[in-house]
Design an enzyme around this catalytic site. Structure first.
Site, mmCIF file in Angstrom:
data_model
loop_
_atom_site.group_PDB
_atom_site.id
_atom_site.type_symbol
_atom_site.label_atom_id
_atom_site.label_comp_id
_atom_site.label_asym_id
_atom_site.label_seq_id
_atom_site.Cartn_x
_atom_site.Cartn_y
_atom_site.Cartn_z
ATOM 1 C CG HIS A 101 -2.039 -0.977 1.140
ATOM 2 N ND1 HIS A 101 -1.868 -2.273 0.727
ATOM 3 C CD2 HIS A 101 -3.372 -0.838 1.412
ATOM 4 C CE1 HIS A 101 -3.048 -2.892 0.748
ATOM 5 N NE2 HIS A 101 -3.957 -2.050 1.160
ATOM 6 C CB ALA A 144 -10.078 -2.538 6.115
ATOM 7 C CG HIS A 145 -7.570 -1.133 1.963
ATOM 8 N ND1 HIS A 145 -6.798 -2.052 1.286
ATOM 9 C CD2 HIS A 145 -8.848 -1.466 1.670
ATOM 10 C CE1 HIS A 145 -7.570 -2.862 0.608
ATOM 11 N NE2 HIS A 145 -8.819 -2.542 0.829
ATOM 12 C CB ALA A 146 -9.868 3.182 1.064
#
Length: 229
Positions: A101, A144-146
């Site tokens: 990432h 989690a991401h975003a």
């Protein structure tokens, strides 16, 4: 600008991305850490890409990775990981890999996180994880991401918030709640403890259960059914 024709466009995209990443073309800028921040000597701070604002407090064994930006008065409890890679798996050069990432993990002013939590950064820049002002997060929470979390929201212990989820302002997420990916939770919503949320919910809506349902609607339908009986 170029055009690539591929039978497996997702894999081809990640191969190109992985190559750019491996060549060091997606690096972060130098660290900026306020002199007024209190950082445990047991914490681990990445050598680049970290911003820590005024009067932040960083606990024991905290790991802060590249791409993490903390506003002012942010408190991070023991054993947390900020800016971790999220769980995105792709086939790259013939083998499955967890994709590195290169986005950001942004915690704005007055965010407080207790112990043993993980907040992932965005997969790409512009698709960042953002926690707005005055959010409070209990122990053992996975973000989690975003993910986007609005101001003044509170998140109970053991909650799991999957990628690309958007949570509004003044929301209550109860203990052990699970939110599926890419869903939206409206402002002032209430998600009861242990709920499993797989659909969007509106402003002010209250949900409970596995899978989660609107509690007012459920009680209304239940009463109508009982009256028919």
């Amino acid at each position: 600008m170029g055009i690539v024709v591929s039978k497996e466009p997702k894999n081809t995209f990640y191969e190109i991305y992985y190559t750019i990443y491996s060549e060091g073309k997606l690096n972060y800028s130098e660290n900026k850490i306020s002199d007024s921040a209190t950082i445990s000597p047991k914490a681990t701070i990445a050598s680049s890409g970290v911003v820590i604002g005024d009067n932040c407090v960083i606990g024991d064994n905290v790991v802060i990775r590249e791409g993490t930006i903390l506003g002012n008065n942010v408190h991070i409890g023991n054993n947390c990981v900020l800016g971790s890679d999220g769980y995105e798996v792709a086939k790259i050069y013939g083998s499955s890999k967890i994709v590195p990432h290169t986005g950001f993990c942004i915690l704005k002013d007055n965010v407080e996180i207790l112990n043993n939590c993980c907040v992932c950064k965005g997969l790409f820049r512009g698709y960042d994880t953002i926690i707005e002002e005055n959010v409070k997060i209990d122990n053992i929470v996975q973000i989690a991401h975003a993910v986007k979390i609005g101001k003044n929201t509170e998140i109970g212990a053991g909650a799991v918030i999957s990628g690309n989820t958007i949570i509004g302002e003044n929301v209550w997420i109860g203990p052990n709640v699970t939110l599926s990916n890419k869903i939206k939770v409206g402002n002032n919503a209430f998600v009861s403890l242990g709920a499993v949320l797989i659909n969007d919910i509106s402003d002010g809506e209250r949900v409970a259960g596995n899978f989660a349902y609107d509690t007012k609607k459920f009680m209304k339908e239940f009463k109508m059914k009982k009256s028919e009986e």
